[in-house]
Write an enzyme that holds these catalytic residues in place. Structure first.
Site, PDB file in Angstrom:
ATOM      1  CD  GLU A   1      10.056  12.631  11.790  1.00 45.36           C
ATOM      2  OE1 GLU A   1       8.945  12.107  11.933  1.00 45.36           O
ATOM      3  OE2 GLU A   1      11.043  12.044  11.302  1.00 45.36           O
TER       4      GLU A   1
ATOM      5  CB  CYS B   1      12.740   8.771   9.020  1.00 46.98           C
ATOM      6  SG  CYS B   1      13.450   7.535   7.961  1.00 46.98           S
TER       7      CYS B   1
ATOM      8  CE  LYS C   1      -1.883   2.912   2.196  1.00 48.33           C
ATOM      9  NZ  LYS C   1      -1.586   4.309   1.845  1.00 48.33           N
TER      10      LYS C   1
ATOM     11  CD  GLU D   1      12.654   3.883   9.054  1.00 47.88           C
ATOM     12  OE1 GLU D   1      12.417   4.778   9.890  1.00 47.88           O
ATOM     13  OE2 GLU D   1      13.066   4.092   7.910  1.00 47.88           O
TER      14      GLU D   1
HETATM   15  P1  ADP Z   1       3.351  11.031   7.220  1.00 50.19           P
HETATM   16  O1  ADP Z   1       2.937  11.518   8.583  1.00 50.19           O
HETATM   17  O2  ADP Z   1       4.790  11.074   6.989  1.00 50.19           O
HETATM   18  O3  ADP Z   1       2.476  11.532   6.116  1.00 50.19           O
HETATM   19  P2  ADP Z   1       1.982   8.667   7.753  1.00 50.19           P
HETATM   20  O4  ADP Z   1       2.509   7.974   8.933  1.00 50.19           O
HETATM   21  O5  ADP Z   1       0.730   9.473   7.882  1.00 50.19           O
HETATM   22  O6  ADP Z   1       3.138   9.512   7.195  1.00 50.19           O
HETATM   23  O7  ADP Z   1       1.757   7.677   6.544  1.00 50.19           O
HETATM   24  C1  ADP Z   1       2.635   6.656   6.193  1.00 50.19           C
HETATM   25  C2  ADP Z   1       1.832   5.553   5.548  1.00 50.19           C
HETATM   26  O8  ADP Z   1       0.852   5.101   6.483  1.00 50.19           O
HETATM   27  C3  ADP Z   1       1.048   5.953   4.306  1.00 50.19           C
HETATM   28  O9  ADP Z   1       1.067   4.886   3.379  1.00 50.19           O
HETATM   29  C4  ADP Z   1      -0.338   6.163   4.847  1.00 50.19           C
HETATM   30  O10 ADP Z   1      -1.333   5.970   3.864  1.00 50.19           O
HETATM   31  C5  ADP Z   1      -0.419   5.092   5.890  1.00 50.19           C
HETATM   32  N1  ADP Z   1      -1.427   5.316   6.941  1.00 50.19           N
HETATM   33  C6  ADP Z   1      -1.901   6.492   7.406  1.00 50.19           C
HETATM   34  N2  ADP Z   1      -2.830   6.291   8.349  1.00 50.19           N
HETATM   35  C7  ADP Z   1      -2.973   4.954   8.500  1.00 50.19           C
HETATM   36  C8  ADP Z   1      -3.777   4.110   9.323  1.00 50.19           C
HETATM   37  N3  ADP Z   1      -4.649   4.604  10.196  1.00 50.19           N
HETATM   38  N4  ADP Z   1      -3.628   2.771   9.206  1.00 50.19           N
HETATM   39  C9  ADP Z   1      -2.744   2.240   8.338  1.00 50.19           C
HETATM   40  N5  ADP Z   1      -1.971   2.992   7.519  1.00 50.19           N
HETATM   41  C10 ADP Z   1      -2.071   4.330   7.600  1.00 50.19           C
END
Ligand code: ADP
Length: 497
Positions: free
Chosen positions: A400, A302, A193, A268
């Site tokens: 961060e 990161c 995904k 990670e």
């Molecule tokens: P950032 O804060 O750097 O945008 P995220 O942690 O929000 O990164 O997102 C990293 C990945 O996690 C993306 O692929 C995002 O679609 C996915 N993601 C975001 N929210 C959820 C959730 N509730 N459950 C599973 N995956 C998620």
């Protein structure tokens, strides 16, 4: 390497963008079951690149079922050597299409073409080759058994099963392949995904996975939002493991979602990495090291070195050099060959980073230096910024930012223990950098700093070196032998002879 791309490659990438986008499930290209789609945006100008399917729980269901079928069927019959050969083939296809992949990465993420073409895409191919070598070298042991009688005891490393890979948007292709490669080597099947901000290179990679000859269902790719497709994957009862790269906040949500079937997790997560520059440091190394450490990829890394602690004796000279780099960096659209750093990935990120800079200034920080950026256009640009007079309670020092913002602090006569305590004064523990010409100080700091990676006088990522976080920067390690073993279960077999 020649980093220029020709117009015909650009035209091919544009033609690919114009074709309808589908997801890869069970070896077939399909639309989202609910029929939805969402736009992916060019961060350099805010324009829509194309629409991609909005996968939901129903699509995750189909993808996981396909991965399970492949795991129990076709993939199990493929020998480790044949798996390795397919991985090499995929690496060659990535090399063949590197310019097109790089253009798509640059358009979707914003990063300069020189970075996507010179680093991200070759890294992806290299990670496949490195991990292909492990496919034939993952094995158990025969420990001596001391039970009464005659025994044979041995261990086996078996693939963990169906894996969900949820990746971030800062290095979309390299990070997706960084997860696919070791899990393929281990013999797993998977659902990838990609992040909703940057789904394109994952879909283009899907075409190459098809071409490389992987059986249907071994790699499935579902595009969609985190809270829909991502959440469904993290919570799915027939997914044996999730490997996640993203924020600590979402990492904690994934932990809760995974509890239902106690699936294995590798996380990670975020960082707030310290950079220590000692008075005896070679400034010719420290200046570019500090600047690249925070400005590379517009700070969307990161492991970005976002907290600088430099000795007062060299602070001014160091800052003069780093500030000159901040001011001199060409910030612009990634496709412009002169661009050194691109926009942030989204308007949301731009607002977030600007908010942090404002909050720092409101709390008494000062701007020691700021670069130029095309701030009045539609792109999501932020100028490289160095903040002074920050203290440990400020959000800019604690949290961060994931942008090109460095907090610089000087120190006098601190002991190594005091310096390490400053470095460790964070909830994170992903990486750290030390610049010194004193061998003993370097190794003492390396052992006192609580972080998954410590870089002395420079460094980057190598597929052979495990990377990951202490504390709230994550669970487990990616890369190296450990990076393959996280996709295995260990079984003991005891035989009475
Ligand atoms: P950032 O804060 O750097 O945008 P995220 O942690 O929000 O990164 O997102 C990293 C990945 O996690 C993306 O692929 C995002 O679609 C996915 N993601 C975001 N929210 C959820 C959730 N509730 N459950 C599973 N995956 C998620």
């Amino acid at each position: 390497m020649n980093l220029s791309v020709h117009d015909d490659v650009l035209a091919r990438a544009r033609a690919w963008l114009a074709r309808p986008k589908k997801m890869l499930i069970d070896g077939r290209w399909v639309e989202a079951e609910a029929g939805g789609a969402f736009d992916t945006i060019d961060p350099a100008d805010g324009s829509t690149l194309c629409a991609v399917p909005r996968g939901t729980a129903a699509d995750i269901e189909r993808a996981v079922a396909a991965a399970r079928k492949a795991f129990d069927g076709a993939w199990r019959k493929v020998t480790p050597a044949a798996r390795a050969a397919m991985m090499w083939k995929l690496a060659e296809l990535i090399d063949r299409d590197r310019a097109e992949l790089a253009i798509l990465e640059t358009l979707d993420n914003g990063k300069p073409l020189r970075v996507s073409l010179g680093m991200d895409v070759p890294f992806a191919a290299e990670r496949l080759r490195y991990n292909a070598g492990w496919a034939t070298k993952i094995h158990g042991e025969t420990p001596p058994v001391s039970l009464p009688g005659e025994w044979l005891g041995y261990t086996m490393r078996e693939p963990v099963g169906v894996v969900g890979h949820i990746v971030a948007w800062n290095a979309p292709l390299a990070s997706a392949v960084g997860k696919l490669a070791p899990s393929l080597a281990a013999g797993c099947t998977m659902v990838l995904k990609p992040a909703e901000q940057t789904p394109l290179t994952a879909l283009r990679l899907g075409e190459l996975i098809d071409e490389a000859g992987f059986p249907p269902g071994v790699v499935n790719i579902v595009t969609g939002y985190g809270e829909e497709a991502g959440a469904a994957l993290a919570a799915h009862g027939d997914v044996d493991k999730v490997s996640f790269t993203g924020s600590t906040e979402i990492g904690k949500i994934i932990v809760r979602a995974a509890a239902g079937n106690l699936k294995r997790l590798t996380l990670e997560l975020g960082g707030k990495s310290p950079v220590i520059v000692m008075p005896d440091a070679d400034l010719d190394k420290a200046i570019p090291g500090v600047a690249n450490g925070i400005f590379f990829n517009t700070g969307q890394v990161c492991t970005a070195g976002s907290r600088l602690f430099a000795h007062a004796a060299i602070f001014d000279d160091l800052m003069k050099g780093v500030a000159a780099r901040a001011r001199g960096l060409k910030v612009g659209a990634g496709l412009d060959p002169s661009t050194e750093i691109g926009p942030l990935v989204s308007a949301t990120q731009q607002r977030r980073v600007e908010g942090y800079i404002r909050s720092g200034l409101d709390e008494g920080a000062e701007v020691l230096a700021a670069g130029q950026a095309p701030l009045d256009g539609p792109g999501f640009f932020v100028a490289p910024t160095i903040l002074g007079r920050t203290h440990r309670e400020m959000a800019v020092r604690r949290e961060e930012i994931f942008g090109p913002v460095l907090c610089a602090v000087s120190f006098d006569d601190a002991t190594l223990d005091e310096l390490a305590a400053e470095a460790n004064d964070t909830t994170y523990g992903l990486a750290a950098s030390v610049f010194t010409s004193h061998l003993g100080a370097a190794h003492k700091l390396a052992s006192r700093i609580r972080a998954g990676t410590v870089k002395i006088n420079g460094g980057g990522l190598d597929p052979s070196l495990p990377a990951g976080g202490y504390k709230q920067s994550g669970w487990g390690r990616e890369y190296g032998r450990e990076g393959v073993e996280i996709y295995t279960e260990l079984k003991s077999v005891l035989v009475s002879l």
